[in-house]
Design a protein around this motif. Structure first.
Motif, PDB file in Angstrom:
ATOM      1  N   ALA A  17       0.829  -1.203   0.000  1.00  0.00           N
ATOM      2  CA  ALA A  17       0.000   0.000   0.000  1.00  0.00           C
ATOM      3  C   ALA A  17       0.867   1.259   0.000  1.00  0.00           C
ATOM      4  N   ASN A  18       1.929   1.249   0.781  1.00  0.00           N
ATOM      5  CA  ASN A  18       2.839   2.398   0.801  1.00  0.00           C
ATOM      6  C   ASN A  18       3.543   2.574  -0.533  1.00  0.00           C
ATOM      7  N   ASP A  19       3.978   1.480  -1.143  1.00  0.00           N
ATOM      8  CA  ASP A  19       4.621   1.560  -2.458  1.00  0.00           C
ATOM      9  C   ASP A  19       3.655   2.120  -3.503  1.00  0.00           C
ATOM     10  N   ILE A  20       2.412   1.652  -3.483  1.00  0.00           N
ATOM     11  CA  ILE A  20       1.411   2.139  -4.436  1.00  0.00           C
ATOM     12  C   ILE A  20       1.188   3.634  -4.251  1.00  0.00           C
ATOM     13  N   SER A  21       1.092   4.072  -2.995  1.00  0.00           N
ATOM     14  CA  SER A  21       0.814   5.495  -2.743  1.00  0.00           C
ATOM     15  C   SER A  21       1.949   6.397  -3.228  1.00  0.00           C
ATOM     16  N   ILE A  22       3.158   5.885  -3.229  1.00  0.00           N
ATOM     17  CA  ILE A  22       4.303   6.661  -3.710  1.00  0.00           C
ATOM     18  C   ILE A  22       4.315   6.705  -5.236  1.00  0.00           C
ATOM     19  N   LYS A  23       4.111   5.556  -5.854  1.00  0.00           N
ATOM     20  CA  LYS A  23       4.198   5.477  -7.314  1.00  0.00           C
ATOM     21  C   LYS A  23       2.931   5.951  -8.020  1.00  0.00           C
TER      22      LYS A  23
END
Length: 81
Positions: A17-23
């Motif tokens: 979820a954190n990776d998605i929010s960054i990308k």
């Protein structure tokens, strides 16, 4: 995105979820979970209070009826426009 909370590791879904929010910061994420089986029932996700450390739009507890999941997805998509 419909994302399961617990994958290989207990917190793998949180990391994704954190990776998605960054990308993809505008991509809505629904967290599908049975986390209350492992955590205190007193904890309830709040986008306003928890969104900084867990960037998802909402949590859906498993098991979930298909109609309820579709209704949640519709709501999140409308809110994210």
């Amino acid at each position: 995105v419909i994302l399961d909370c617990m994958m290989e590791e207990f917190n793998s879904g949180f990391d994704v979820a954190n990776d998605i929010s960054i990308k993809f910061p505008k991509l809505p994420v629904v967290m599908l979970t049975s986390v209350h089986n492992f955590m205190s029932d007193k904890w309830q996700f709040s986008k306003e209070g928890d969104g900084d450390w867990l960037p998802v739009h909402t949590f859906v507890e498993k098991p979930v009826a298909p109609n309820d999941l579709v209704a949640t997805i519709d709501k999140v998509l409308k809110e994210s426009k």
